[in-house]
Design a protein around this motif. Structure first.
Motif, short mmCIF file in Angstrom:
data_model
loop_
_atom_site.label_atom_id
_atom_site.label_comp_id
_atom_site.label_asym_id
_atom_site.label_seq_id
_atom_site.Cartn_x
_atom_site.Cartn_y
_atom_site.Cartn_z
N ASN A 1 -44.67 1.51 -20.39
CA ASN A 1 -44.60 2.69 -19.76
C ASN A 1 -45.62 2.22 -18.01
N TYR A 2 -44.56 2.64 -17.88
CA TYR A 2 -45.31 1.60 -16.10
C TYR A 2 -46.00 2.28 -15.54
N GLU A 3 -45.66 3.93 -15.45
CA GLU A 3 -46.24 4.94 -14.96
C GLU A 3 -47.05 5.26 -15.52
N THR A 4 -47.24 5.34 -16.64
CA THR A 4 -49.14 5.82 -16.82
C THR A 4 -49.60 3.91 -16.92
N LEU A 5 -49.23 2.43 -17.23
CA LEU A 5 -50.19 1.61 -17.44
C LEU A 5 -50.57 1.52 -15.29
N GLY A 6 -49.57 1.37 -14.58
CA GLY A 6 -49.81 1.57 -13.27
C GLY A 6 -50.94 2.67 -13.35
N LYS A 7 -50.86 3.61 -13.64
CA LYS A 7 -52.04 4.66 -12.99
C LYS A 7 -53.25 3.90 -13.68
N ASP A 8 -53.30 3.58 -14.87
CA ASP A 8 -54.97 3.17 -15.29
C ASP A 8 -55.19 2.09 -14.45
N LEU A 9 -54.45 0.83 -14.39
CA LEU A 9 -54.71 -0.29 -13.01
C LEU A 9 -55.34 0.36 -11.37
N GLY A 10 -54.99 1.36 -11.32
CA GLY A 10 -55.13 1.54 -10.15
C GLY A 10 -56.65 2.65 -10.27
N MET A 11 -56.86 3.43 -11.23
CA MET A 11 -57.92 4.07 -11.38
C MET A 11 -58.72 2.74 -11.78
N GLN A 12 -58.77 1.61 -12.40
CA GLN A 12 -59.48 0.35 -12.00
C GLN A 12 -59.80 -0.24 -10.43
N ILE A 13 -58.88 -0.66 -10.22
CA ILE A 13 -58.50 -0.58 -9.01
C ILE A 13 -59.62 -0.48 -7.97
N ALA A 14 -59.09 0.99 -7.90
CA ALA A 14 -59.82 1.88 -7.24
C ALA A 14 -61.80 1.85 -7.21
N ALA A 15 -62.05 2.12 -8.60
CA ALA A 15 -63.47 1.67 -8.94
C ALA A 15 -63.94 0.81 -9.03
N MET A 16 -63.69 -0.21 -8.82
CA MET A 16 -63.95 -1.56 -9.30
C MET A 16 -63.81 -2.57 -8.21
N ASN A 17 -62.82 -2.33 -7.44
CA ASN A 17 -62.39 -3.23 -5.99
C ASN A 17 -62.46 -4.16 -6.07
N PRO A 18 -61.75 -4.57 -6.82
CA PRO A 18 -61.25 -6.28 -6.53
C PRO A 18 -60.85 -6.89 -5.46
N ILE A 19 -60.88 -8.11 -5.80
CA ILE A 19 -60.68 -8.84 -4.39
C ILE A 19 -59.88 -9.54 -4.71
N ALA A 20 -58.84 -10.23 -5.76
CA ALA A 20 -58.57 -10.45 -6.04
C ALA A 20 -57.48 -10.04 -7.06
#
Length: 276
Positions: A173-192
């Motif tokens: 389920n890429y939409e749910t998976l992508g949302k989880d990853l998006g939340m991660q990236i928004a919160a933790m701000n990785p550089i790569a």
């Protein structure tokens, strides 16, 4: 050069470091703020990535997925106040610019500014709204991505958004998976995504900072680089997506979480923010 009290205060706001440390760092850096931040980091001080001198501290993020979610565009439009960010004219302009970007699959911000919009260009329409509203308005973030599947996430404040490009999705389920990853990236701000996406220049810079930190701690000269390499690895672990602990389950890393999803790969991501 003379370091003023306002200079010291500005660096304190930028980094969160102490007044005397900021004054010494500015003196050593001859007033250069970026160099002063490096001086503070070499001293082993934790400094904030926040910059107090950004002109657009408010705004909104706009995102669109298209072509069966295999392409996506994200746009950060900045302004000076929250009042303007919620203004109908500002929101309409953001959506109109995004529509132009999608229709033409525009690759970068410079190309987008030159695109036709209504009776002018994107750039001229931004200038018109600036004249009407009386605030600085600018495109502060932009990204176009292609992948097997893309997913998007916009934080509840509308000021941080993420576009995640996924490959080897399979039946996940890429939409749910992508949302989880998006939340991660928004919160933790990785550089790569991982260490291979971090430039050698940045790795070298972190190595040099690590050497100076180890030296300041009194470590022997012959092992400074070895110790510094440990600092670099710690930096990469904290700042690359796959090595970060998953914010929804910190017992696993993002790499381990993706394995649980059938081996989905993160090809790339774009994090767009305003006011950070």
């Amino acid at each position: 050069m003379a370091i003023t009290a306002s200079d010291v205060n500005k660096l304190r706001q930028m980094t969160g470091a102490g007044m005397m440390d900021c004054k010494k760092a500015l003196s050593e850096a001859e007033g250069d703020f970026d160099k002063a931040i490096e001086v503070l980091r070499k001293q082993g001080q934790k400094v904030s990535a926040k910059r107090a001198d950004r002109e657009t501290s408010e705004g909104a993020v706009f995102v669109s997925l298209f072509n069966n979610d295999s392409e996506g565009i994200i746009l950060g439009l900045g302004c000076e106040t929250d009042f303007v960010a919620k203004n109908e004219g500002f929101q309409s302009l953001g959506n109109a610019i995004l529509a132009v970007a999608v229709a033409n699959k525009v690759a970068d911000k410079d190309a987008l500014l030159a695109m036709p919009l209504q009776d002018g260009t994107v750039e001229s329409k931004i200038t018109e709204l600036v004249g009407t509203i009386g605030e600085k308005i600018s495109i502060v973030a932009y990204g176009y991505e292609q992948a097997e599947k893309l997913a998007s996430y916009i934080h509840s404040n509308g000021k941080v958004g993420v576009l995640v490009a996924l490959n080897k999705v399979g039946s996940a389920n890429y939409e749910t998976l992508g949302k989880d990853l998006g939340m991660q990236i928004a919160a933790m701000n990785p550089i790569a995504v991982d260490g291979t996406g971090v430039s050698e220049d940045l790795k070298q810079k972190e190595l040099e900072i690590g050497i100076e930190r180890a030296r300041a701690e009194g470590k022997p000269e012959n092992i400074l680089e070895k110790i510094a390499q440990g600092y670099v690895q710690k930096f990469l672990k904290e700042n690359t997506l796959l090595e970060q602990p998953f914010v929804k389950d910190n017992k696993v890393t993002i790499k381990e979480f993706l394995k649980q999803q059938g081996g989905v790969e993160v090809k790339n991501f774009v994090r767009a923010s305003v006011g950070e």
